[in-house]
Structure formats: structure tokens, C-alpha cells
Enzyme design. Sequence first.
Site, mmCIF file in Angstrom:
data_model
loop_
_atom_site.group_PDB
_atom_site.id
_atom_site.type_symbol
_atom_site.label_atom_id
_atom_site.label_comp_id
_atom_site.label_asym_id
_atom_site.label_seq_id
_atom_site.Cartn_x
_atom_site.Cartn_y
_atom_site.Cartn_z
ATOM 1 N N GLU A 227 1.104 -1.058 0.062
ATOM 2 C CA GLU A 227 -0.126 -0.411 -0.278
ATOM 3 C C GLU A 227 0.956 1.625 -0.275
ATOM 4 O O GLU A 227 1.279 1.841 0.671
ATOM 5 C CB GLU A 227 -0.855 -0.202 0.907
ATOM 6 C CG GLU A 227 -2.108 0.880 1.173
ATOM 7 C CD GLU A 227 -2.396 2.310 1.204
ATOM 8 O OE1 GLU A 227 -1.016 2.696 1.236
ATOM 9 O OE2 GLU A 227 -3.190 2.715 2.105
ATOM 10 N N CYS A 261 -1.673 8.985 2.406
ATOM 11 C CA CYS A 261 -1.692 8.861 1.067
ATOM 12 C C CYS A 261 -3.614 8.841 0.473
ATOM 13 O O CYS A 261 -3.280 9.053 -0.541
ATOM 14 C CB CYS A 261 -1.628 7.149 1.278
ATOM 15 S SG CYS A 261 -0.071 5.899 2.170
#
Length: 453
Positions: A227, A261
Site C-alpha cells: 500500500e 496516502c
Amino acid sequence: MLTATDPTTGAVFFQQASLTPHEIEQRLAQAHLAFATWQHTTFDERAAVLRQVADKLRQQKSTLAHLTAKEMGKPVTQGEKEVEKAAGCAEYYADHAAHFLQQETLPSDASHSFVCYQPLGPILGILPWNMPVWLAFRYCVPALMAGNTCVMKHDPNTPQTAQAIADVFTAAQAPQGILVNLAIETQSVASVIEDARIAAVSFTGSSAAGRKVAATAGAALKPCVLELGGSDPCVIFADADIEQAANVAVQSRFNNSGQSCIAAKRILVEQSLYPSFIQELKKRVAQQIVGNPLAHDTQIGPLARDDLRQALHAQVQASITAGAHCLLGGKLPTESGYFYPATLLTDVTPNMPVFTEETFGPVMCVSVFKDAEQALKLANQTDYGLGASVWTSNQDLANRFAQGLNAGQVAINGLVKTDSRLPSGGIKNSGMGRELGPHGIREFVNTKQVWIK
């Protein structure tokens, strides 16, 4: 040496020696030994442990929130919500893991054929500093409920938070070794990935570091979930609920001081709405309270490190030089600490760093588009593909956009967020594999086919 620096002052307040090779060996042996027993426990037995962990985690909510505020600058009220979300994740998988991993019968030329899901072994989790509690639990909870054990290598900037997470498992009287804290420096990670006892790797962090992890894991033929970064578009059409769109865009961009993010990082606004929507954003951005993360009214704390602040400022200044207009912020504070003001850049174009690169901090950039075709082109004009959002009252348009956006998750008229119930992950430079939901728990299992005559 693992060093915790208070980003509010820039002063080092805690140091811890990295584990020696002998101590690393002990931790890996502990997780490997625990797997021999843990893999044979029932889902009910695992669930009972995870529910107890969730209880102990909530009891430590205030302590953990203050630790994250001290180590990486997260506003304490946001830290408490992060801990609560982590506890909820433990309870969710305690309730649903057995269903997600139940044996499946599939038709074939056999008398009976089925698929079962079996644990792999110790899973190495390499974790970042920005959401140190939630990201640890997002990785470890599904892995543990699947019957794996966890070797947690947390960020060197958050050593006390990492130990506090391990202490929660001890306080919950979890079986020894199902989660071990591997307090090591980054340069020691490759040899751990290569260790034969590590079955797979979960990594959250930058795209550059993710490539290194993937290369090392791939050379060892070990599965990994990555990720990575994001430059998420937030596309706002003129027929959207403007008040709600502005509120959520600001919430997404500035939560966790912009160090997320999946934050909305590129705000794309339809031409007819552009001038008035900028004013809506400006009003809300100007109201953001920057200050001590331990103060309960603070919305934006300091950035975690000064090098991150300097890199962010360089992106902002280069974009202004290239023609972006800075309506708010954009200047380095002179006081101590790694603070950066809530910054609003408009008239941003695809040749500017804040558009082409990931911005990790409290900087919102706004671009204009003339029609849906250009909006989709701009939204997909990125090397990343983590999340995206679309704001419109036109359901057909929203559905077309959801299909056309190059992203791992899309929110229509809402906030892009991680949710224990739904798979999360990205494509392109945002990573591979999925976490959470029924899909996430199946990343680190042996999907075994059994054929019976």
C-alpha cells in the site's frame, strides 16, 4: 538507533538501540514457534483473543493518542479516533473471519472438490509513522484471524508507539509470540524478508521503498501486499452539493495534517463553478487551527520530520514559480517545530510538482476543467492509482466516472477512507494487493484446491 523526535519542538526525547542479530533471531524464532500452535486454533479461539485485544486497546486510547502526538505530531483528538478504529477492526474480523475463510465447494469432474484457506506462517509487517496504530492493526488483525503470526517492524520514528502496541497484546494475555515487535533500523529489513521463517510481507509506505520490498520479496518467492503513495483526484461537477463537497474536500485534505496516502490531493472543479468553489474552500481552509497536537482544538499539528516539511515547501514554491496562485499559506514558519501552514494553491496545471508528485502535508491544490472528458483525463493523469472521489447529482455520470477512474477505490459524493468492511489498495505506483474486507484476509493464506474421486 531508533530515535523519537518531538516534531513540535524538534527535540529528541527518546532513543532505543536497534535489536542485535541475536535478538532478531530470538524474535523470529518466537513468531515461528507460536505459529505451530496458533495455526491450529479455532476461529472462535482467535476471535476471543482479538476481542480482548480490542478491549485493552480502548483502555489505552488516551496513552496511545498522546504517544502518537509526541512522536509524529498527530492531533490528539484524531489519535483517539485512530485507536478506536483499530479496535473496531479487531472486533470486525473476530465476527466475520470464519465466514470469509469458510470452505467452498466448487463443481468439477471430481466426486467432490473444494477450496480451503490455510495460514502461511509468520507475516512481516513493515509499517510507516503516519497512522502508527491503525496501520498496524489493519495489517495484523486479518493475518492473525487467518491463523498466521505477525512480526511487526514499525517505523524508527515511532518506537514507543510500536512497543505500546505489543504491550496491548501482552496485557490482553494473547498467546506469546503471535505478535512480536521487531525494533530494527530500515537497513536490517532485507535480511528479515529473506529469512526462511517469514512467509509473506505487508508493506505500507512510499512507492520507492515499496519497489525495494517487492524486489526482495520477489527474489525470495514470497507474496507481498504493498500500500503505497497516492495523488488522489477529487472531481467536483457544477451540479454537486457544493457545501458538502467543500466540507469533505477540506476534511480529506487536512486530516492527519495532510499526511495521508488516500487524502484528496488534486481538487478538480468544473469551470462554471470554479470561482465560487475556490471561495468556499478558502473560507474553510482559513479556519483550520494549526498548533500543539496535544491541544484538543488543534486540527493541524506539525509534520513528522523537518526533511518532509522542506520537501513539501519545495514542491509548493516550484509550483508557484510555474504559475500556481497561493491564496493561503505557502510560507515556512519561523518558530520551532516542523509546522507548515494550511496552504491553498489555485490554477494548478499538470506541469506543476503539486499535480505530478504526491504532496504529503497540509497543501490543497485546485485545478479547473471544462467538461467531463477533460475531468477524467486530468484525474487519470498521474502515476498513482489509490483513491478517487466524484461529486455530482447525475447518477449516470457518477457511474461512468467510477468505471473510468484508474484507482483502487472510488467514493461518489463522499469521503475516500479505509473501512474494515471493504477492500482497500491501489494500482500503478500506489501498490498491489488488497487489505481489509473479505479480500484482504485472503491475501496471506494458501488457497488450496482439494479434488476427491
